[in-house]
Design a protein around this motif. Structure first.
Motif, PDB file in Angstrom:
ATOM      1  N   UNK A 104      10.601 -40.134   5.403  1.00  0.00           N
ATOM      2  CA  UNK A 104       9.723 -38.801   5.405  1.00  0.00           C
ATOM      3  C   UNK A 104       8.727 -39.191   6.282  1.00  0.00           C
ATOM      4  N   UNK A 105       7.939 -40.271   6.069  1.00  0.00           N
ATOM      5  CA  UNK A 105       6.841 -40.482   6.991  1.00  0.00           C
ATOM      6  C   UNK A 105       7.060 -40.579   8.436  1.00  0.00           C
ATOM      7  N   UNK A 106       8.358 -41.381   8.686  1.00  0.00           N
ATOM      8  CA  UNK A 106       8.764 -41.276  10.219  1.00  0.00           C
ATOM      9  C   UNK A 106       8.965 -40.062  10.637  1.00  0.00           C
ATOM     10  N   UNK A 107       9.540 -39.116  10.153  1.00  0.00           N
ATOM     11  CA  UNK A 107       9.791 -37.904  10.493  1.00  0.00           C
ATOM     12  C   UNK A 107       8.648 -36.988  10.848  1.00  0.00           C
ATOM     13  N   UNK A 108       7.550 -37.261   9.693  1.00  0.00           N
ATOM     14  CA  UNK A 108       6.443 -36.555   9.927  1.00  0.00           C
ATOM     15  C   UNK A 108       5.556 -36.995  11.228  1.00  0.00           C
ATOM     16  N   UNK A 109       5.673 -38.490  11.445  1.00  0.00           N
ATOM     17  CA  UNK A 109       4.922 -38.664  12.748  1.00  0.00           C
ATOM     18  C   UNK A 109       5.677 -38.472  13.944  1.00  0.00           C
ATOM     19  N   UNK A 110       7.193 -38.183  13.821  1.00  0.00           N
ATOM     20  CA  UNK A 110       7.662 -37.952  15.041  1.00  0.00           C
ATOM     21  C   UNK A 110       7.563 -36.307  15.204  1.00  0.00           C
ATOM     22  N   UNK A 115       4.269 -36.534  16.945  1.00  0.00           N
ATOM     23  CA  UNK A 115       4.208 -37.003  18.470  1.00  0.00           C
ATOM     24  C   UNK A 115       4.861 -35.938  19.277  1.00  0.00           C
ATOM     25  N   UNK A 116       5.752 -35.119  18.701  1.00  0.00           N
ATOM     26  CA  UNK A 116       6.381 -33.988  19.579  1.00  0.00           C
ATOM     27  C   UNK A 116       5.397 -32.947  19.747  1.00  0.00           C
ATOM     28  N   UNK A 117       4.500 -32.691  18.864  1.00  0.00           N
ATOM     29  CA  UNK A 117       3.343 -31.698  19.107  1.00  0.00           C
ATOM     30  C   UNK A 117       2.378 -32.276  19.829  1.00  0.00           C
ATOM     31  N   UNK A 118       2.031 -33.335  19.962  1.00  0.00           N
ATOM     32  CA  UNK A 118       1.148 -33.900  20.944  1.00  0.00           C
ATOM     33  C   UNK A 118       1.703 -33.822  22.369  1.00  0.00           C
TER      34      UNK A 118
END
Length: 562
Positions: free
Chosen positions: A387-393, A396-399
């Motif tokens: 979940x943490x990896x997905x939220x970071x992804x 990253x996509x939003x940035x």
């Protein structure tokens, strides 16, 4: 007569449609007919009765709407309708009516939806002025027929759309009553996503030598991914709200529809999800039409992105940006599963169908998979690390999107000022941290236990409610977490079955059948798992009742660990 072949070279102009309809279809961007439209339209234009099996999203509305419009009288229009379309829900009545309006604009078609929850005075005035096509729910249609305000003498076509859903909702008698009021020489069309025996009974009784068409959803070619990805997660009941949140966070749907069994479950889950920071709305039969309209408005304008609903309430819904359907429980029938996943993967769009499975429900999931001939993959519940990896992804996509599309010059002064004191990489890290936290990506530290399914040993279709073979239950085994085991002084010698015990407990106590855990039956007694918090209530409720016509002893099991 059965038709199931298609000609991919056929265009709308080859189906015999008039120029007004062809112009309307071209203006709407329709380039070629779908299989159900290629098969149905020519037969309907010839006046044939038709029995069609087609899933939601295959284009069946246009398949009957275009012939309805073409067969309207060419001369002056009378006051009485020439076509009646019966649909299960208010939402579908509106959708079909809007489609008829779009296709028939150049023909001047007068289309009227009539359904409960709308002021009847408005419908009466429209009927008095005169209409060509009525799209109605069965109950309101029967109401108007009884009032004498919906004349049937001029009807040339009657269409039953989503007939299986109308039967599931209890409209069988209403449909029979309506059809008995229509002219004997009418053309009758019946569309259904599934073909239970009751549909064939109606077809034999009311259709004359019908053309039979069966159109399946497009199946992917070998090596291609299906339009609707179907998966399941095995989750203990106590952890299902957290599991749903975990799955939603990882999947990040644009909009999701979550199916529950009861109104109470809908309300409770909606409250739980909103408390966890989601934008969820409830939809069930206990809401009036105004409330339902507000909910659907919020879903369609993006104010809400989760709709928690019962099967009945969600029938006929078409949310264009819906990407995910979630079964909070395994549906009790294959037909329900088919209708639910039919909400996504429509008109060529991709979709995801997810089912949360309690350990005792996995046999029903296998049955559904066999019946639908689709692979429902049982996946491992995403971990906290996943979940943490997905939220970071997602951060990253939003940035990345912001870097590619936004004008960032107005923030340059902030970065340049900070760069005088800090390294640019440290500034970027701090900015990412703030962006990540502001997205609502709170830490989810709730561990969800992993369940490994054991080989099925169930004889009666009740999941892990096993009737043991041999002399009796294994009395040394501890109950499941949160459950306690009750001793019931009646067993196999009295021909007791698991369903008898479930019926007695659910009928006398406040528990429902799904609250009851494993059941083990010996010759002279049985052991039943119930929630620890409800054990004394169950014992008290059963004290004065009977099981299989016999009074019996009910007490907590004297459990001894071995």
């Amino acid at each position: 007569m059965t038709q199931n072949t298609t000609d991919d070279t056929t265009g709308f102009a080859d189906l015999g449609l008039g120029p007004e309809l062809l112009r309307a279809l071209s203006g709407l961007g329709y380039e070629e007919p779908t299989p159900i439209q290629r098969e149905a339209i020519p037969s309907l234009l010839e006046g044939r009765d038709l029995l069609g099996q087609a899933a939601t999203g295959t284009g069946k509305t246009a398949a009957f709407a275009l012939p309805v419009l073409q067969r309207m009288p060419a001369g002056g229009k009378g006051k009485e309708p020439t076509a009646l379309v019966l649909v299960p829900t208010r939402e579908l009545a509106v959708q079909v009516s809007e489609a008829l309006h779009r296709y028939g604009r150049d023909l001047g078609a007068r289309v009227l939806p009539i359904y409960g929850g709308q002021p009847i005075g408005r419908q009466l005035r429209a009927l008095e002025r005169g209409v060509d096509v009525v799209v109605a729910t069965p109950g309101r249609a029967l109401d108007h027929i009884g009032r004498g305000t919906l004349p049937m003498d001029a009807l040339q076509m009657v269409i039953l759309d989503e007939a299986d859903e109308m039967l599931d909702m209890g409209f069988a008698e209403d449909i029979e009553s309506i059809l008995q009021e229509t002219p004997e020489d009418r053309q009758t069309v019946l569309f259904s996503a599934t073909m239970p025996a009751r549909i064939n009974v109606i077809a034999r009784r009311h259709l004359q030598d019908p053309v039979r068409i069966q159109i399946a959803r497009d199946t992917p070619a070998p090596g291609e991914e299906p339009l609707v990805r179907q998966s399941a997660y095995v989750v203990p009941r106590a952890h299902k709200p957290a599991a749903l949140g975990r799955v939603l966070d990882v999947e990040a749907p644009t909009a999701a529809l979550v199916f529950c069994r009861t109104r109470e479950e809908v309300d409770q889950l909606t409250e739980t999800l909103n408390a966890r920071g989601y934008r969820a709305e409830a939809l069930h039969g206990g809401m009036n039409q105004e409330q339902r309209d507000r909910v659907m408005g919020r879903m369609r304008n993006g104010t809400a992105d989760l709709l928690i609903a019962t099967d009945v309430a969600a029938r006929g819904l078409d949310i264009e940006h819906l990407t995910h359907v979630v079964n909070y429980n395994v549906p009790s029938a294959t037909e329900s599963y088919v209708h639910r996943i039919g909400r996504v993967g429509r008109a060529g769009r991709e979709g995801v169908a997810i089912t949360l499975v309690e350990p005792r429900e996995h046999r029903m999931l296998k049955t559904i998979g066999r019946a639908t001939k689709r692979q429902i993959t049982v996946e491992k519940m995403p971990s906290i690390a996943d979940l943490r990896a997905r939220r970071l992804e997602l951060t990253r996509a939003a940035l990345q999107e912001s870097l590619l599309e936004d004008n960032l010059d107005r923030f340059r002064g902030v970065v340049e000022t900070l760069a005088e004191e800090f390294d640019v990489m440290e500034i970027a890290l701090a900015a990412v941290k703030l962006a990540h936290e502001s997205s609502g990506a709170a830490a989810d530290e709730e561990e969800i236990p992993e369940i490994t399914m054991r080989p099925e040993r169930d004889r009666d279709g009740r999941g892990d409610r096993r009737e043991t073979s041999g002399r009796g239950p294994r009395r040394g085994r501890a109950p499941s977490g949160g459950m306690t085991r009750l001793f019931v002084g009646i067993g196999r010698s009295s021909r007791v079955r698991p369903q008898d015990l479930v019926g007695a407990i659910a009928g006398e106590s406040g528990l429902s059948g799904r609250d009851i855990g494993a059941i083990e039956i010996a010759d002279r007694f049985s052991l039943v798992e119930v929630p620890e918090a409800s054990a004394e209530d169950v014992i008290e409720a059963l004290r004065g009742s009977t099981v299989k016509g016999k009074k019996t002893v009910v007490r907590r099991e004297r459990y001894e660990a071995r």
